[in-house]
Design a protein around this motif. Structure first.
Motif, PDB file in Angstrom:
ATOM      1  N   LEU A 196       0.026   7.916   0.408  1.00 36.86           N
ATOM      2  CA  LEU A 196      -0.920   8.265  -0.650  1.00 36.86           C
ATOM      3  C   LEU A 196      -0.710   7.386  -1.878  1.00 36.86           C
ATOM      4  O   LEU A 196      -1.663   6.875  -2.461  1.00 36.86           O
ATOM      5  N   HIS A 197       0.547   7.178  -2.254  1.00 36.53           N
ATOM      6  CA  HIS A 197       0.829   6.360  -3.436  1.00 36.53           C
ATOM      7  C   HIS A 197       0.389   4.914  -3.245  1.00 36.53           C
ATOM      8  O   HIS A 197      -0.090   4.281  -4.193  1.00 36.53           O
ATOM      9  N   ARG A 198       0.542   4.400  -2.042  1.00 37.98           N
ATOM     10  CA  ARG A 198       0.053   3.036  -1.782  1.00 37.98           C
ATOM     11  C   ARG A 198      -1.449   2.967  -2.009  1.00 37.98           C
ATOM     12  O   ARG A 198      -1.954   2.050  -2.663  1.00 37.98           O
ATOM     13  N   GLY A 199      -2.173   3.950  -1.480  1.00 32.64           N
ATOM     14  CA  GLY A 199      -3.622   3.963  -1.631  1.00 32.64           C
ATOM     15  C   GLY A 199      -4.062   4.175  -3.062  1.00 32.64           C
ATOM     16  O   GLY A 199      -4.940   3.465  -3.570  1.00 32.64           O
ATOM     17  N   LEU A 200      -3.441   5.139  -3.754  1.00 38.40           N
ATOM     18  CA  LEU A 200      -3.826   5.418  -5.136  1.00 38.40           C
ATOM     19  C   LEU A 200      -3.486   4.242  -6.051  1.00 38.40           C
ATOM     20  O   LEU A 200      -4.212   3.964  -7.008  1.00 38.40           O
ATOM     21  N   GLY A 201      -2.406   3.539  -5.736  1.00 37.87           N
ATOM     22  CA  GLY A 201      -2.048   2.345  -6.508  1.00 37.87           C
ATOM     23  C   GLY A 201      -3.119   1.275  -6.397  1.00 37.87           C
ATOM     24  O   GLY A 201      -3.463   0.608  -7.386  1.00 37.87           O
ATOM     25  N   LEU A 202      -3.681   1.115  -5.206  1.00 37.25           N
ATOM     26  CA  LEU A 202      -4.761   0.139  -5.019  1.00 37.25           C
ATOM     27  C   LEU A 202      -6.029   0.573  -5.754  1.00 37.25           C
ATOM     28  O   LEU A 202      -6.726  -0.263  -6.334  1.00 37.25           O
ATOM     29  N   LEU A 203      -6.311   1.869  -5.727  1.00 43.85           N
ATOM     30  CA  LEU A 203      -7.484   2.354  -6.470  1.00 43.85           C
ATOM     31  C   LEU A 203      -7.327   2.055  -7.956  1.00 43.85           C
ATOM     32  O   LEU A 203      -8.255   1.573  -8.609  1.00 43.85           O
ATOM     33  N   GLN A 204      -6.146   2.327  -8.479  1.00 40.59           N
ATOM     34  CA  GLN A 204      -5.903   2.072  -9.891  1.00 40.59           C
ATOM     35  C   GLN A 204      -6.023   0.581 -10.199  1.00 40.59           C
ATOM     36  O   GLN A 204      -6.596   0.191 -11.218  1.00 40.59           O
TER      37      GLN A 204
END
Length: 196
Positions: free
Chosen positions: A97-105
């Motif tokens: 999840l953190h990998r994905g949310l980091g990319l969104l940010q």
């Protein structure tokens, strides 16, 4: 000539996630569509925009398997073993999840948007918290855990696993020792002294 099999939304989301994680947020919708063997118009028709596709692919999935597993437990097996198993799955979920949310940010998209589900009464984090509280309550009622503050236990479990994943995302896995599996086991050992 047979009719071509339709690509499902789940296949699109899965392939898009893989593409974004492997090739970055700059990958075009046309390149993702090419990987799937469909037209880029298909992706836009299904998801509306690249931003919406990114939110679907990089945010939490609509059905989180470990949440479903929590709803069905605890089982008759030793409760500490179940805690470790659930914590390992939750930790892996948070890392992804953190990998994905980091990319969104990085793409300028507020990660909070990915956790909002219009079809749900509560956001994904709220649901997770409520399910952990309910699981701990059932374990307590069955006599497997000592009398403890359910909300504090749920917050401690989710907060610790989430925090470890966040640290690994920010500093890299090598800078967040111990390794995730070892961390989870050590964390449950400490927690167990208070609730076992």
């Amino acid at each position: 000539m047979g009719r071509r099999k339709e690509t499902t939304d789940e296949q699109i989301v899965s392939a898009s996630r893989r593409c974004f994680l492997e090739r970055g947020i700059g990958i075009s919708v046309a390149d993702i569509a090419k990987e799937l063997g469909v037209s880029h118009t298909t992706l836009f028709n299904r998801f509306g925009s690249k931003e919406d596709l990114m939110i679907a692919a990089l945010g939490p999935p609509p059905n989180v398997e470990w949440m479903t597993a929590l709803e069905q437990g605890p089982e008759e097996r030793p409760i500490r073993t179940q805690l470790v198993e659930h914590a390992q799955v939750i930790a892996a979920f948070f890392r992804g999840l953190h990998r994905g949310l980091g990319l969104l940010q990085a793409a300028g998209i507020d990660p909070a948007r990915a956790c909002e589900r219009p079809s749900f009464e509560h956001s994904t984090p709220e649901q997770a918290f409520r399910l952990v509280v309910a699981w701990v309550r059932r374990a307590q009622e069955a006599g497997h855990l000592t009398d403890c503050d359910l909300e504090i236990v749920a917050s401690t479990v989710l907060g610790s696993l989430h925090g470890h994943a966040f640290t690994a995302q920010i500093h890299g896995p090598e800078s967040a020792p111990p390794a995730s599996q070892e961390y989870v086991e050590r964390f449950i050992n400490v927690l167990w002294r208070g609730i076992g």
